[in-house]
Design an enzyme around this catalytic site. Structure first.
Site, short mmCIF file in Angstrom:
data_model
loop_
_atom_site.label_atom_id
_atom_site.label_comp_id
_atom_site.label_asym_id
_atom_site.label_seq_id
_atom_site.Cartn_x
_atom_site.Cartn_y
_atom_site.Cartn_z
N CYS A 5 -6.33 1.80 -4.57
CA CYS A 5 -5.89 2.40 -3.35
C CYS A 5 -6.68 3.85 -3.81
O CYS A 5 -6.25 4.83 -4.04
CB CYS A 5 -4.39 2.67 -3.97
SG CYS A 5 -4.03 3.30 -2.24
N CYS A 16 0.77 -0.97 0.11
CA CYS A 16 -0.05 0.06 0.02
C CYS A 16 1.08 1.09 -0.18
O CYS A 16 1.14 2.67 0.84
CB CYS A 16 -1.01 0.29 1.30
SG CYS A 16 -2.32 1.46 0.59
#
Ligand code: UQ1
Length: 431
Positions: free
Chosen positions: A359, A181
């Site tokens: 994301c 991430c």
């Protein structure tokens, strides 16, 4: 090549106390990828032929860790017992692999068991290497003003530090190398900046976002938006800047310039660190499984190992060049599921992963840019409008809708990513 002696397999399984097991599919890792794929595999492989190794008693929804760092969610609400989230028809062995023996189709576990498999799936994620930065572990353990949203132990500390903040520098770091991430270090920076504004303390803070890379986001379509947000909100972005040491007793962080190696020191009131990451040692030490960076070397489309056709890897520990997120796991799991069926029936792997990852970049309290893209870092957006703007709806999705999907649909093996929604919303004109 495969061990097909299922009589022995059944015997050894039920007499597992002897320390030897054998099964058709062995899954190593019960995180996002492992759990989601195990649920799918129970449709075609029955107990006791499906074994999953996972040492952790709890399963965490890491997508909320950023919100815990900003005091919006609580760490205690991010987890459920592993026993509750794993499908009932898998044999869960609460243990971890210490040695992979791919030439023997076997693994050895911490407790000393040897498990043989026909097919192995590796989904062990990444470990956080706080110890690679001098002084960092001490700082995180013993000083209130150093935190990290990447760890269940240190995420909430970040917010507690903000509650005590009265003025000074806030520094956010990004490590050298691959991480999961990669949007999260920026998310926590933008969230904390916004919270200071809400508290009326923004004019007491200097905010620095220090990254070793030349840009703050790799996908051009979203990069411009994020750069403008940082400019507008007076966040100082220092590119090509790498954290090498923390001196918590003096509130100092030591950085080097990536190209010149010139060191410099910055004082902080709050330091948020994103640690370097790598696959667990049992993976990186098995040289025939990994590439030169220690990631399991699979074909980037089929997720099948490049040297061992009966091994698959997906999620954060594989070498595929996608952004490492839960959304990528959701898109990879059905590919691995289909290709395992091909291998079991003696066929070539046909299903192909396109690199989809998404994301949700939270840009403040109640604001979010939902980035979605593929292997070529081209946008692959679900909604039929350009998603490179801040949106309240995307924030609600990130905070409530996606976690609901995660626990109730994805972990049960029924969520393969938003591909079908995208097709529907684009009236069939999208891949
Ligand atoms: C997604 O599918 C997913 O996996 C469950 C995530 O991880 C937790 C995400 O963050 C996102 C954004 C998606 C994509 C989902 C939609 C509805 C666009």
């Amino acid at each position: 090549m495969f061990n097909t002696n299922s009589g022995i397999r059944f015997f050894s399984l039920y007499y597992g106390l002897l320390g030897n097991y054998s099964c058709k599919v062995l899954m190593v890792g019960g995180g996002t990828g492992g759990c989601c794929l195990a649920s799918k595999l129970t449709r075609i492989i029955k107990k006791p032929q499906l074994i999953l190794l996972e040492p952790s008693p709890d399963h965490f929804y890491q997508g909320w860790f950023t919100l815990c760092g900003a005091g919006i969610k609580r760490m205690k609400d991010t987890s459920k017992p592993t026993a509750e989230v794993l499908p009932k028809n898998v044999i869960w062995i609460q243990d971890e692999v210490t040695e992979f023996l791919p030439d023997k189709n076997a693994v050895v576990t911490c407790k000393g068991d040897e498990i043989e498999y026909d097919i192995l799936v590796i989904a062990v994620g990444l470990k956080l290497c706080f110890d690679k930065i001098k002084g960092l572990t001490d700082a995180l353990e013993h000083y209130y003003n150093v935190g990290s949203i990447y760890s269940k132990h240190y995420a909430e500390k970040t917010y507690h530090a903000l509650e005590k903040f009265r003025g000074g520098n806030l520094i956010f770091t990004f490590p050298h190398g691959l991480i999961k991430c990669a949007g999260a270090p920026l998310k926590i920076c933008l969230l904390m900046e916004d919270i200071l504004r809400i508290k009326g303390l923004r004019n007491k803070a200097n905010i620095f976002y220090n990254t070793p890379f030349p840009k703050i986001f790799a996908v051009k379509h979203y990069e411009g938006t994020l750069v403008n947000i940082c400019k507008k909100r007076e966040i100082n972005v220092n590119v090509l800047t790498k954290l090498i040491e923390v001196r918590p007793e003096r509130n100092e962080a030591v950085f080097t310039h990536v190209r010149t190696n010139a060191p410099f020191i910055q004082r902080y009131s709050i330091l948020h660190v994103t640690p370097p990451m790598q696959p667990p040692d049992a993976i990186t030490t098995c040289k025939s499984l990994v590439n030169k960076f220690g990631y399991v070397e699979v074909d980037k489309y089929t997720m099948q190992h490049v040297r061992y056709p009966n091994i698959f890897a997906f999620g954060d520990c594989s070498n595929t060049p996608n952004a490492k997120t839960a959304a990528a796991c959701a898109a990879q799991a059905p590919i691995v599921y289909k290709n395992i069926q091909s291998v079991l029936s003696g066929q070539k792997c046909k299903a192909r992963y396109n690199g989809y990852a998404s994301c949700p970049i939270v840009t403040g309290v109640g604001k979010c840019v939902l980035a979605e893209f593929d292997y070529s870092f081209c946008p692959l957006e679900t909604f039929p409008f350009s998603q490179n703007c801040e949106s309240k709806i995307m924030y609600f999705m990130k905070k409530e809708v996606i976690p609901f999907l995660y626990w109730n649909v994805m972990l049960k093996g029924f969520w393969n990513g938003p591909h079908f929604i995208r097709k529907l919303l684009h009236l069939g004109f999208s891949d």
